[in-house]
Design a protein around this motif. Structure first.
Motif, short mmCIF file in Angstrom:
data_model
loop_
_atom_site.label_atom_id
_atom_site.label_comp_id
_atom_site.label_asym_id
_atom_site.label_seq_id
_atom_site.Cartn_x
_atom_site.Cartn_y
_atom_site.Cartn_z
N LEU A 75 0.83 -1.19 0.00
CA LEU A 75 0.00 0.00 0.00
C LEU A 75 0.87 1.25 0.00
N PRO A 76 0.70 2.18 -0.96
CA PRO A 76 1.49 3.40 -0.93
C PRO A 76 1.30 4.14 0.40
N ALA A 77 2.41 4.66 0.93
CA ALA A 77 2.31 5.35 2.22
C ALA A 77 3.36 6.45 2.32
N VAL A 78 2.92 7.58 2.87
CA VAL A 78 3.83 8.67 3.24
C VAL A 78 3.63 8.90 4.73
N THR A 79 4.68 8.73 5.51
CA THR A 79 4.58 8.90 6.97
C THR A 79 5.39 10.13 7.41
N GLY A 80 5.10 10.59 8.62
CA GLY A 80 5.88 11.69 9.19
C GLY A 80 5.74 13.02 8.45
N THR A 81 4.53 13.32 7.95
CA THR A 81 4.33 14.59 7.25
C THR A 81 4.27 15.77 8.20
N GLY A 82 4.05 15.49 9.47
CA GLY A 82 3.99 16.55 10.46
C GLY A 82 2.59 17.09 10.69
N SER A 83 1.86 17.37 9.61
CA SER A 83 0.57 18.05 9.81
C SER A 83 -0.49 17.69 8.78
N ALA A 84 -0.34 16.57 8.07
CA ALA A 84 -1.30 16.23 7.01
C ALA A 84 -2.73 16.13 7.54
N SER A 85 -2.89 15.59 8.74
CA SER A 85 -4.25 15.36 9.24
C SER A 85 -4.96 16.67 9.58
N THR A 86 -4.22 17.76 9.69
CA THR A 86 -4.87 19.06 9.91
C THR A 86 -4.91 19.89 8.63
N GLN A 87 -3.95 19.67 7.73
CA GLN A 87 -3.94 20.41 6.45
C GLN A 87 -5.01 19.88 5.50
N ILE A 88 -5.21 18.56 5.54
CA ILE A 88 -6.15 17.91 4.62
C ILE A 88 -7.49 17.71 5.32
N LYS A 89 -8.57 17.85 4.57
CA LYS A 89 -9.91 17.61 5.11
C LYS A 89 -10.55 16.43 4.39
N THR A 90 -11.43 15.76 5.10
CA THR A 90 -12.18 14.66 4.48
C THR A 90 -12.91 15.16 3.23
N GLY A 91 -12.74 14.42 2.14
CA GLY A 91 -13.41 14.81 0.89
C GLY A 91 -12.50 15.49 -0.09
N MET A 92 -11.33 15.97 0.37
CA MET A 92 -10.37 16.58 -0.56
C MET A 92 -9.78 15.50 -1.46
N LYS A 93 -9.56 15.86 -2.73
CA LYS A 93 -8.86 14.93 -3.62
C LYS A 93 -7.37 15.18 -3.49
N ILE A 94 -6.61 14.13 -3.23
CA ILE A 94 -5.17 14.28 -3.01
C ILE A 94 -4.39 13.26 -3.85
N ARG A 95 -3.12 13.58 -4.06
CA ARG A 95 -2.20 12.65 -4.74
C ARG A 95 -1.13 12.23 -3.74
N VAL A 96 -0.93 10.94 -3.60
CA VAL A 96 0.07 10.40 -2.67
C VAL A 96 1.14 9.68 -3.48
N ASP A 97 2.38 10.12 -3.33
CA ASP A 97 3.50 9.45 -3.99
C ASP A 97 4.37 8.82 -2.91
N GLY A 98 4.14 7.54 -2.68
CA GLY A 98 4.86 6.83 -1.62
C GLY A 98 6.32 6.60 -1.96
N GLY A 99 6.69 6.74 -3.21
CA GLY A 99 8.08 6.57 -3.61
C GLY A 99 8.89 7.82 -3.37
N LYS A 100 8.24 8.99 -3.46
CA LYS A 100 8.93 10.27 -3.24
C LYS A 100 8.65 10.86 -1.86
N GLY A 101 7.63 10.34 -1.19
CA GLY A 101 7.28 10.88 0.13
C GLY A 101 6.54 12.21 0.04
N THR A 102 5.73 12.39 -1.01
CA THR A 102 5.00 13.65 -1.18
C THR A 102 3.50 13.44 -1.17
N VAL A 103 2.80 14.46 -0.70
CA VAL A 103 1.34 14.47 -0.70
C VAL A 103 0.90 15.82 -1.25
N GLU A 104 -0.02 15.81 -2.22
CA GLU A 104 -0.46 17.05 -2.85
C GLU A 104 -1.99 17.12 -2.84
#
Length: 608
Positions: A571-600
């Motif tokens: 399963l693709p995963a990015v950990t240790g983002t610091g604040s993703a759970s407060t920056q992102i809201k339920t329902g937002m469309k996001i891109r997760v790159d588990g190979g680069k460690g980025t979330v957009e």
């Protein structure tokens, strides 16, 4: 670092939420910041360990952090004398746990190496034999806890005790049993770290060697070389998958249309082959349903064996996926193939001498690495599950004697205060007068409940005091994901960004809609195909990984449980983002790159 803010608030300046006045009285004096030690405590950098303790402690539950971190520290500083690492200082502030690793002075590190080699080397050379003995010790502790029972005191001392000249009354046994239960919990945490620190040390040694001989190698590539492991921590989920396949083969699908587990089991019992399936269900329960939806550190954790609706919900989902023709197994063969491909490519780039060292360090890492995950089932899930069940038995007994109104009330007292309650109960029994507790404790319980509830209204601070300019401590980075970038993100505070950076914890690129999950009780809100965004996951969340397409966490390093489990589930995963759970809201469309460690963030809030 940002120019706006270069340090975190001092814990001495960080006020508690309104309504939580007096909160320090709930915890042991040595676990809270004391005014007399302000100068030295403000010299330390503390970060919040919401990875292991994400919620406000009830007073009794604080023993888990006390036992765990003390035992973790002793294996670094006193057992194995790990050269660069001492213990971890820890404090409870406004109900949350904060950590401050204690480094070894650089001039002392080399001198510790011979001791470490002798002590840790003995364990590495005799790993399997010592680990077999570890299993016996832990099973004995679990059996000892199971043998403890708390029952109301009888009207009279048993006549056989009189005729046998025993000379002791039942209160003596009751108090001994309580002390024994606490002692067994402490013993459990002693064993927890007997192998764990060495498992991480061996991986860090291999990791450091790879970074030296393969300049530029991604952290994820090193982690992939030890993936594809088969560990007991996955057995509870694997047992559910086996039961789902058995249900399909027996034609029991219609029973899994029922929402209630008892109705489903009744339906299965009436079906041909239903009895055989139920035997498999019962067999799977012991010991694999001693599995919590939390992490084992809280009295409120729900264990499968006492809440069969939890495993049934996962099982129902697996049956439905099999009916749709979907695959529910972990991609073990693909993980092993990728592991072997990467390992071979890097090994072939080395000369003979370096390759021999590489293979030796990799071999040791693979031998010890399964324990890094396996211990979790035997300690946090099985042993702690029995411990919490026995404390609930005690609380129910005292509730029946009128000391409090709810089973959960006992956890608003510290463990040493429960001893006073037991003496109060025993004294009233002996003297023949009402106990004092029923008249006075409920008011205190109500006061403490209000304090804990008030503390829970405010999220924890990510850290306190001055952070290091560059985070270099390897355990801090690998386990908690506390990197220089994460600290910068925390210092950024309320700054919003559509791009987040974390650990490239598990490869894969996906886009989807986010679902914010704050704790295990919200897992049933996850919908098929969503991306799980949370402060931290627990290993026991693995069964929901069949629903989601990626995971993003605030906390967690490359070797955190979340990262390891995601890799093993492909399963693709990015950990240790610091604040993703407060920056992102339920329902937002996001891109997760588990190979680069980025979330957009691709789209602002969209109806999920």
């Amino acid at each position: 670092m940002t120019d706006k803010k270069k340090k975190f608030i001092s814990p001495y300046e960080h006020t508690a939420p309104k309504g939580s006045e007096g909160w320090k009285e709930l915890y042991p004096y040595f676990l809270v910041f004391q005014e007399q030690l302000k100068e030295q405590e403000e010299d330390k950098f503390f970060f919040c360990d919401s990875q292991h303790w994400p919620n406000v402690f009830k007073p009794f539950d604080a023993m888990t952090v006390e036992f765990a971190v003390k035992c973790l520290s002793q294996y670094n500083s006193r057992h194995y004398v790990i050269p660069p690492a001492n213990g971890v200082d820890f404090k409870i502030h406004n109900g949350y746990c904060y950590m401050s690793p204690v480094a070894v002075s650089p001039e002392l590190i080399e001198g510790r190496v011979p001791e470490f080699m002798e002590r840790a080397g003995y364990y590495f050379q005799n790993w399997n034999e010592l680990l077999e003995n570890w299993h016996k010790k832990v099973k004995r502790v679990i059996d000892d806890m199971e043998s403890i029972h708390f029952e109301p005191l009888p009207d009279r001392v048993d006549i056989q005790a009189i005729k046998g000249g025993v000379g002791l009354d039942p209160t003596f046994q009751m108090i001994n049993d309580y002390n024994k239960l606490i002692s067994l919990c402490y013993e459990t945490w002693q064993y927890h770290f007997e192998f764990l620190n060495l498992g991480y040390a061996a991986y860090l040694d291999f990791f450091g060697f790879c970074k030296e001989v393969f300049p530029g190698i991604p952290d994820l590539s090193v982690a992939k070389m030890v993936q594809g492991i088969d560990v007991d921590l996955f057995r509870p989920d694997d047992e559910l998958k086996k039961l789902a396949k058995l249900a399909i083969s027996f034609g029991l699908e219609k029973c899994f249309e029922k929402k209630d587990v008892n109705e489903a089991l009744h339906c299965i019992a009436l079906e041909e082959n239903g009895g055989q399936w139920l035997q498999a269900w019962e067999k799977a329960k012991h010991p694999w349903f001693n599995y919590t939806s939390g992490n084992g550190f809280y009295s409120s954790d729900k264990y499968w064996i006492e809440h069969l609706d939890i495993p049934y919900g996962y099982l129902k989902n697996y049956v439905e996926k099999l009916q749709r023709g979907e695959v529910i197994d972990r991609p073990t063969e693909a993980l092993e193939a990728e592991r072997d491909r990467i390992t071979t490519e890097y090994a072939e780039s080395l000369d003979d001498e370096a390759r021999a060292i590489f293979e030796g360090k990799l071999g040791l890492a693979r031998v010890v690495f399964p324990y890094v995950e396996n211990h979790n089932f035997y300690i946090e899930h099985w042993a702690m599950g029995v411990f919490w069940r026995k404390t609930r038995e005690l609380s129910r007994m005292l509730k029946e004697q009128g000391f409090w109104q709810q089973e959960s009330d006992m956890y608003y007292f510290r463990r040493e205060e429960i001893l006073q309650v037991l003496f109060d109960y025993g004294n009233s029994w002996a003297v023949g007068v009402p106990a004092v507790g029923p008249a006075v404790l409920q008011e205190e319980i109500s006061r403490r409940k209000k304090i804990v509830d008030a503390l829970a209204t405010a999220p924890p601070q990510p850290a306190f005091n001055n952070p290091p300019k560059v985070v270099t401590e390897p355990f801090t980075i690998m386990l908690w994901g506390i990197t220089t970038e994460a600290v910068e993100s925390w210092l950024g505070g309320d700054e919003k960004s559509s791009h987040m950076k974390g650990m490239a914890a598990s490869p894969g690129l996906v886009e989807g809609y986010a679902r914010i999950i704050n704790d295990a009780s919200e897992l049933d809100q996850l919908k098929q195909g969503e991306i799980l965004v949370t402060r931290v996951t627990a290993p026991s969340w693995a069964p929901v990984f069949n629903k989601i397409v990626a995971t993003v966490t605030d906390i967690g390093g490359m070797m955190s449980h979340a990262a390891i489990v995601c890799r093993e589930y492909g399963l693709p995963a990015v950990t240790g983002t610091g604040s993703a759970s407060t920056q992102i809201k339920t329902g937002m469309k996001i891109r997760v790159d588990g190979g680069k460690g980025t979330v957009e963030i691709l789209e602002e809030l969209v109806e999920a």
